[in-house]
Design a protein around this motif. Structure first.
Motif, mmCIF file in Angstrom:
data_model
loop_
_atom_site.group_PDB
_atom_site.id
_atom_site.type_symbol
_atom_site.label_atom_id
_atom_site.label_comp_id
_atom_site.label_asym_id
_atom_site.label_seq_id
_atom_site.Cartn_x
_atom_site.Cartn_y
_atom_site.Cartn_z
ATOM 1 N N VAL A 201 0.823 -1.216 0.000
ATOM 2 C CA VAL A 201 0.000 0.000 0.000
ATOM 3 C C VAL A 201 0.858 1.268 0.000
ATOM 4 O O VAL A 201 0.381 2.345 -0.348
ATOM 5 N N SER A 202 2.125 1.140 0.395
ATOM 6 C CA SER A 202 3.011 2.310 0.446
ATOM 7 C C SER A 202 3.698 2.585 -0.884
ATOM 8 O O SER A 202 4.229 3.675 -1.091
ATOM 9 N N ILE A 203 3.681 1.604 -1.775
ATOM 10 C CA ILE A 203 4.416 1.740 -3.048
ATOM 11 C C ILE A 203 3.488 1.485 -4.240
ATOM 12 O O ILE A 203 3.910 0.958 -5.270
ATOM 13 N N ALA A 204 2.235 1.877 -4.095
ATOM 14 C CA ALA A 204 1.240 1.643 -5.142
ATOM 15 C C ALA A 204 0.849 2.921 -5.858
ATOM 16 O O ALA A 204 -0.224 3.011 -6.459
ATOM 17 N N GLY A 205 1.724 3.917 -5.819
ATOM 18 C CA GLY A 205 1.401 5.202 -6.416
ATOM 19 C C GLY A 205 1.612 5.263 -7.914
ATOM 20 O O GLY A 205 2.235 4.391 -8.528
ATOM 21 N N HIS A 206 1.082 6.313 -8.509
ATOM 22 C CA HIS A 206 1.317 6.620 -9.915
ATOM 23 C C HIS A 206 2.519 7.564 -9.996
ATOM 24 O O HIS A 206 2.733 8.400 -9.117
ATOM 25 N N SER A 207 3.298 7.454 -11.039
ATOM 26 C CA SER A 207 4.453 8.313 -11.215
ATOM 27 C C SER A 207 4.046 9.778 -11.210
ATOM 28 O O SER A 207 3.081 10.173 -11.871
ATOM 29 N N ALA A 208 4.773 10.575 -10.456
ATOM 30 C CA ALA A 208 4.471 12.011 -10.360
ATOM 31 C C ALA A 208 4.814 12.721 -11.674
ATOM 32 O O ALA A 208 5.766 12.370 -12.337
#
Length: 208
Positions: A201-208
């Motif tokens: 859940v901590s590394i499920a982001g979209h590229s900024a």
């Protein structure tokens, strides 16, 4: 344009030569440079966004000081990847220093399918800021990466797979965090070396 192309080609050749001397350590850098050159069509000389691999980088408690949203400046992104819970992600990332998603949580998401379907290593982004944090698998197979993660219950990364420009480990506890205050997990070394046990859940982001 000719001068830029020449410099870019020299950089690429130099990167490939270095990889022959240190293949595991330089694999990620070589791939990044090659992709950047192709994408830019030699228009602008590429610059690395973050270093991949190398020695562990330590940080201090100030990274996790209270900010506008717990230990981060804002909440997690909406529509996180892999089908993870945004509510759980926000709690783990910004209002937590010890607890983790449940063991095996990542196996109930789209994590494994995404990794297996990729044609190469996948970059994992901070669920809050969208900055790159890990890239895997590097120096091992997809099967090895997934098997190790399943054995321990959380996505597990090695030194060669960490983008250290954006990640730090706190000496006192082994807590692994982003430079922006996102709680990621912990470093739990084993006989093979450092192993970063990270909440999906901590590394499920979209590229900024």
């Amino acid at each position: 344009m000719a001068w830029t192309q020449g410099v870019a080609i020299l950089l690429l050749l130099g990167c490939q030569s270095a990889a022959l001397l240190h293949p595991a350590e330089n694999l990620g850098r070589r791939e990044l440079l090659q992709k950047s050159l192709v994408a830019g069509t030699f228009g602008v000389l590429p610059v690395y966004a973050a270093d991949i691999g190398g020695s562990i980088r330590f940080g201090d408690e100030s990274l996790m000081s209270t900010k506008d949203h717990g230990t981060t400046m804002q909440a997690v992104q909406t529509d996180l990847l892999f089908g993870v819970s945004g509510r759980l992600a926000d709690r783990i990332c910004s209002f937590n220093r010890i607890f983790a998603e449940s063991a095996g949580y990542f196996e109930r998401t789209g994590f494994e399918d995404t990794v297996r379907q990729s044609e190469g290593p996948i970059t994992f982004y901070d669920s809050v800021t969208g900055k790159p944090l890990f890239k895997a698998p590097i120096g091992r197979s997809v099967d090895q990466f997934i098997a190790e993660s399943k054995t321990h219950g959380w996505p597990s990364f090695r030194d060669a797979e960490v983008l250290w420009d954006n990640v730090r480990v706190l000496r006192s506890s082994g807590e692994t965090v982003s430079i922006d205050g996102t709680h990621l997990g912990h470093n739990l070394p084993d006989k093979l070396g450092n192993r970063y046990c990270i909440n999906l859940v901590s590394i499920a982001g979209h590229s900024a």
